[in-house]
Design a protein around this motif. Structure first.
Motif, short mmCIF file in Angstrom:
data_model
loop_
_atom_site.label_atom_id
_atom_site.label_comp_id
_atom_site.label_asym_id
_atom_site.label_seq_id
_atom_site.Cartn_x
_atom_site.Cartn_y
_atom_site.Cartn_z
N UNK A 147 25.69 42.83 41.66
CA UNK A 147 26.48 41.62 41.87
C UNK A 147 27.94 41.86 41.46
N UNK A 148 28.84 41.40 42.30
CA UNK A 148 30.27 41.44 42.01
C UNK A 148 30.76 40.01 41.83
N UNK A 149 31.45 39.75 40.71
CA UNK A 149 32.01 38.44 40.40
C UNK A 149 33.53 38.55 40.43
N UNK A 150 34.18 37.71 41.19
CA UNK A 150 35.63 37.73 41.22
C UNK A 150 36.17 36.34 41.52
N UNK A 151 37.46 36.17 41.28
CA UNK A 151 38.14 34.93 41.60
C UNK A 151 39.39 35.26 42.41
N UNK A 152 40.00 34.23 42.95
CA UNK A 152 41.21 34.42 43.74
C UNK A 152 42.47 34.32 42.89
N UNK A 153 42.31 34.19 41.57
CA UNK A 153 43.45 34.00 40.68
C UNK A 153 43.80 35.30 39.95
#
Length: 298
Positions: free
Chosen positions: A67-73
């Motif tokens: 699983x990869x967790x990321x945000x656009x910030x």
């Protein structure tokens, strides 16, 4: 019938590949810029072992997800060492009580919270009671197992986890006062049909103290504590509880052509029947269920 079993198993395994793939939701606690969280998952490996349904070494088919967790910030805490890990080598949970198990590392929840925190979800300005407050979380929120001696309950059911928020600073610019907050609340893993969600306690236990040096300030720590319960906490974590959910992707049996076996299977559905409440042990969160084939009554 045996011709239909392999496609059914292939469809079930294929569904797990979409469990947490291309999941995206936006959280907006009203402090500043909303944060969009994105999850991308894929099957990392497959472990198949023959054996009895029960016993010391039961047979199983285990699908491991990467699983990869990321945000656009852009991260605002560049020096952060990452999400909290409570157990470096957690012991494998007991998976012998149900036919289907969804097992998640507890670090997954802490990673999600850390990503939201590092993206500025808990930074910004809030207005309540006619006052403007600058809000800043100095530490990332974390979840940990519920202590054995706790009396935490939600809707009459014991809490599965404790959500803790440490060193949240609230600066009242109009009054030149700054308060620090440590708050924690219980949380439950709620399963509704094929959706797994988190429900967070509405009233947290909190410790509030004034960190500014203003003498005779207009507000004191108990007053700020009440404001946090009434206004700040619902905005911060009510949003997370509503949005943070996982839809379990059960396959559509109609696509497998089961009607060729019997017309009574035309409206057959796969259902998850929860057999045990969620457990958090050894660094893992475990959900157990039985997979049942349901057909309409004649």
């Amino acid at each position: 019938f045996t011709d239909k079993v392999p496609p059914l198993l292939e469809t079930l395994l294929g569904a797990t590949n979409n469990l947490l793939n291309d999941v995206e939701f936006t959280l907006d606690p009203g402090l500043g810029t909303p944060v969009t969280l994105q999850l991308d998952g894929a099957i990392g490996s497959l472990d198949v072992a023959a054996g009895p349904a029960i016993g010391t070494a039961p047979g199983h088919v285990t699908v491991f997800q990467d699983l990869v967790v990321r945000t656009t910030s852009t991260p605002i805490h560049a020096s952060s060492r990452g999400a909290a890990r409570l157990d470096a080598q957690p012991a494998a949970p007991n998976r012998r009580r149900s036919s289907v198990h969804l097992v998640m590392r507890q670090e997954l929840l802490n990673s999600l919270l850390h990503s939201l925190w590092n993206s500025g979800l808990l930074e910004g300005q809030a207005t309540f009671g006619g006052l403007t407050a600058n809000v800043s979380a100095k530490l990332a929120p974390v979840v940990r197992p519920t202590p054995p001696d706790t009396d935490c309950k939600i809707d009459g059911v014991r809490c599965d986890l404790i959500l803790q928020l440490g060193q949240l600073e609230v600066g009242l610019t109009d009054l030149d006062q700054v308060f620090a907050v440590n708050a924690q609340a219980g949380a439950r893993i709620v399963v509704d049909g094929t959706k797994v969600a988190i429900k967070i306690e509405q009233i947290p236990a909190r410790t509030v103290w004034e960190s500014s040096t203003v003498e005779g300030g207009l507000l004191d720590a108990p007053a700020v504590s009440e404001l946090i319960v009434d206004l700040v906490w619902p905005e911060l974590f009510g949003t997370i509880g509503e949005k943070l959910s996982i839809e379990l992707p059960l396959p559509d049996l109609a696509e497998l052509g089961l009607t060729s076996l019997s017309p009574n299977l035309a409206d057959a559905q796969l259902l998850l029947q929860m057999k045990q409440r969620p457990t958090v042990t050894g660094g893992y969160l475990t959900l157990g269920a039985d997979l049942e084939l349901a057909t309409p009554q004649p």
